[in-house]
Design an enzyme around this catalytic site. Structure first.
Site, PDB file in Angstrom:
ATOM      1  N   LYS A   1      29.858  -6.325  29.617  1.00  0.00           N
ATOM      2  CA  LYS A   1      30.815  -5.266  29.280  1.00  0.00           C
ATOM      3  C   LYS A   1      30.329  -3.944  29.845  1.00  0.00           C
ATOM      4  O   LYS A   1      29.129  -3.650  29.828  1.00  0.00           O
ATOM      5  CB  LYS A   1      30.970  -5.183  27.754  1.00  0.00           C
ATOM      6  CG  LYS A   1      32.081  -4.241  27.297  1.00  0.00           C
ATOM      7  CD  LYS A   1      32.285  -4.330  25.790  1.00  0.00           C
ATOM      8  CE  LYS A   1      33.393  -3.410  25.297  1.00  0.00           C
ATOM      9  NZ  LYS A   1      33.589  -3.516  23.833  1.00  0.00           N
TER      10      LYS A   1
ATOM     11  N   SER B   1      35.894  -5.918  18.385  1.00  0.00           N
ATOM     12  CA  SER B   1      36.084  -5.953  19.841  1.00  0.00           C
ATOM     13  C   SER B   1      35.519  -7.150  20.578  1.00  0.00           C
ATOM     14  O   SER B   1      35.800  -7.320  21.764  1.00  0.00           O
ATOM     15  CB  SER B   1      35.525  -4.682  20.470  1.00  0.00           C
ATOM     16  OG  SER B   1      36.470  -3.662  20.318  1.00  0.00           O
TER      17      SER B   1
ATOM     18  N   SER C   1      38.299  -4.332  22.269  1.00  0.00           N
ATOM     19  CA  SER C   1      38.091  -3.611  23.508  1.00  0.00           C
ATOM     20  C   SER C   1      37.373  -4.430  24.590  1.00  0.00           C
ATOM     21  O   SER C   1      37.436  -4.064  25.759  1.00  0.00           O
ATOM     22  CB  SER C   1      37.288  -2.330  23.248  1.00  0.00           C
ATOM     23  OG  SER C   1      35.997  -2.644  22.778  1.00  0.00           O
TER      24      SER C   1
HETATM   25  N1  GLN Z   1      39.975  -1.961  17.928  1.00  0.00           N
HETATM   26  C1  GLN Z   1      38.972  -1.261  17.205  1.00  0.00           C
HETATM   27  C2  GLN Z   1      38.988   0.207  17.596  1.00  0.00           C
HETATM   28  O1  GLN Z   1      39.788   0.560  18.367  1.00  0.00           O
HETATM   29  C3  GLN Z   1      37.647  -1.875  17.395  1.00  0.00           C
HETATM   30  C4  GLN Z   1      36.959  -1.455  18.628  1.00  0.00           C
HETATM   31  C5  GLN Z   1      35.621  -2.074  18.799  1.00  0.00           C
HETATM   32  O2  GLN Z   1      35.231  -3.004  18.091  1.00  0.00           O
HETATM   33  N2  GLN Z   1      34.884  -1.535  19.739  1.00  0.00           N
HETATM   34  O3  GLN Z   1      38.232   1.000  17.133  1.00  0.00           O
END
Ligand code: GLN
Length: 487
Positions: free
Chosen positions: A79, A178, A154
């Site tokens: 990532k 994410s 994400s």
């Molecule tokens: N979708 C969540 C957010 O937007 C989680 C993001 C994540 O786990 N990095 O904060």
């Protein structure tokens, strides 16, 4: 059958038995990237040259009869918020578009020590804020099972690359879901480890008290193998826990008999798609038929989880992202008049809308007039959520829930409605709030042919139990069929 279609554990055996070389494997994955990347868009950067160099080194070591790590030569995607020395690390943001780190994250030191073949850096929501990878400044990533749909986020690139065969395993990060949410939407396996079990040194911070790096792959064993590579105490991360970590893959065994599975009714209520509920309960029934005991549990504060998460995560993000000011590294606005103007223009031009929204929300909840009403209250609820999990784990070993309320939505469908987008995390954020481990597994496809996810949540540092349960379920399914057929 092409090499990219196989699991890491299969490929590891093949390399050992000289049925293929690391270079053939690397080149097959590179060829697959060439074939599918314009449809999927999983990568921000493909590191073909350094990948091939590593593969050559692995082949030389095998030829010399050296004893290698089981994952040596296995292609991995990273990532793009994990610091990679000499490879651009953008966080999918204009702010870091041209940033090449001078150091490796601790997980990268471990991945490199195992001689895994790093294929490149994976697309993500900007600074890991989002649930669809649509907030990436770079480009869209599409769901390999239906390219009209989002891959989740994400870590959308990390998950999509596995389902597309563009990487064999990958690393994501999980602050509120994410790793698990894109794993569910792309039909792959993803583990969010216990907070403190994987070093965050070199992970670009979003919400430091919630962030955790974790593995994604085609099978439970692959994820177990990669988790053993990346976990462990690190003196560069003060929150990293100094305990013995087991060899998870070696410890894998079926464990349905005597296993207690808790079902929290709050995760099966309104807003959760019926097909998702059914497929999760079907999976639980299958484990029950193998000897697991199923009991109903209650986690009553779940209804406050989304609010709590978005307050705490945004508060921390507003502080963490203060470092992107145009001075030290990254983007700097071209025309400005003095220091304050430079800060303002740099941050206005360098960050996208979602990141700005979080910084504003975080600054608001931390400001003196509102601190007690929002941040302090959220921290209180965080404690309550953790206590409810602790009581639940007195009654059961693992908790089964949906990972995501529904299968992947269409690109563009939710991006204009942040609240709707945030609701996608309703089943995952509690795990980060309480610092627990959880895994998402494919549990069938819905009527539109899109994957759905089963989430198993464990007590702190109970990864082995979690992986064993996941492994048991995988065996009952006769393995997971993760590769997208339509590409
Ligand atoms: N979708 C969540 C957010 O937007 C989680 C993001 C994540 O786990 N990095 O904060």
């Amino acid at each position: 059958m092409r090499l990219y279609e196989k699991t890491a554990s299969e490929l590891s055996e093949m390399l050992k038995n000289k049925e293929c070389s690391a270079l053939e494997l690397c080149d097959d994955v590179l060829a697959r990237i060439n074939e599918t990347e314009d449809k999927v868009g999983a990568y921000v950067t493909v590191a073909a040259e350094t990948a091939r160099e590593n593969a050559n080194k692995v082949d030389a070591a095998i030829a010399a009869g050296e004893k290698l790590h089981p994952l040596a030569g296995i292609p991995i995607g990273i990532k793009d918020n994990i610091s990679t020395k000499g490879i651009r690390t953008t966080c999918s943001s204009k702010m870091l578009e041209n940033y090449v780190p001078p150091f490796d994250a601790t997980v990268m030191n471990k991945v490199n020590a195992a001689q895994m073949t790093v294929m490149g850096k994976m697309n993500m929501d900007e600074f890991a804020m989002g649930s669809s990878t649509e907030t990436s400044y770079m480009h869209l990533t599409r769901n390999p099972h239906n390219t009209e749909c989002v891959p989740g986020g994400s870590s959308g690139g990390s998950a999509a690359s596995i389902a597309a065969g563009e990487a064999i395993v990958s690393l994501g990060s999980d602050t509120g879901g994410s790793i698990r949410q894109p794993a569910a939407l792309c039909g792959v396996v993803g583990l969010k480890p216990t907070y403190g079990s994987v070093s965050r040194y070199g992970l670009v911070a979003f919400a430091s008290s919630l962030d955790q790096i974790g593995p994604l792959g085609k099978s439970v064993k692959d994820v177990a193998m990669l988790q053993s590579v990346i976990c462990g105490h690190d003196r560069y991360d003060a929150t990293s826990k100094n305990i013995e970590y087991p060899d998870y893959a070696a410890g894998l065994k079926e464990n349905a008999k005597g296993l207690k599975i808790g079902i929290p009714k709050e995760y099966f209520g309104e807003g959760i798609d019926d097909q998702v509920k059914e497929s999760v309960m079907k999976a639980v029934k299958e484990l029950e038929a193998q000897g697991a005991a199923v009991c109903e549990i209650s986690l009553p504060s779940t209804e406050y989880a989304i609010n709590t998460y978005y307050i705490i995560a945004s508060a921390e993000a507003s502080s963490n992202l203060a470092r992107f000011d145009g001075v030290k590294y990254g983007f700097r606005a071209k025309d400005y008049d003095g220091l304050t103007d430079m800060y303002e223009k740099t941050r206005s031009e360098g960050f996208g809308d979602e990141v700005k929204r979080r910084i504003m929300l975080g600054t608001f909840v931390l400001s003196s007039g509102y601190f007690d009403a929002y941040y302090k209250k959220a921290k209180k609820i965080q404690k309550k959520i953790s206590q409810e999990f602790s009581s639940a784990f007195e009654k059961c070993d693992v908790i089964a829930t949906p990972t995501v309320p529904a299968s992947a939505f269409k690109i563009g469908e939710n991006i204009g409605d942040p609240i709707k987008m945030y609701y996608n995390d309703v089943c995952t954020v509690t795990v980060n709030i309480a610092g627990l481990p959880a895994i998402s597994l494919p549990c069938g496809k819905d009527s539109s042919g899109m994957p759905m996810g089963l989430q198993l949540i464990g007590n702190k540092f109970s990864e082995q139990t979690l992986l064993n349960t996941a492994y048991t379920y995988e065996k009952l399914c006769g393995g997971f069929d993760v590769l997208a057929k339509s590409l």
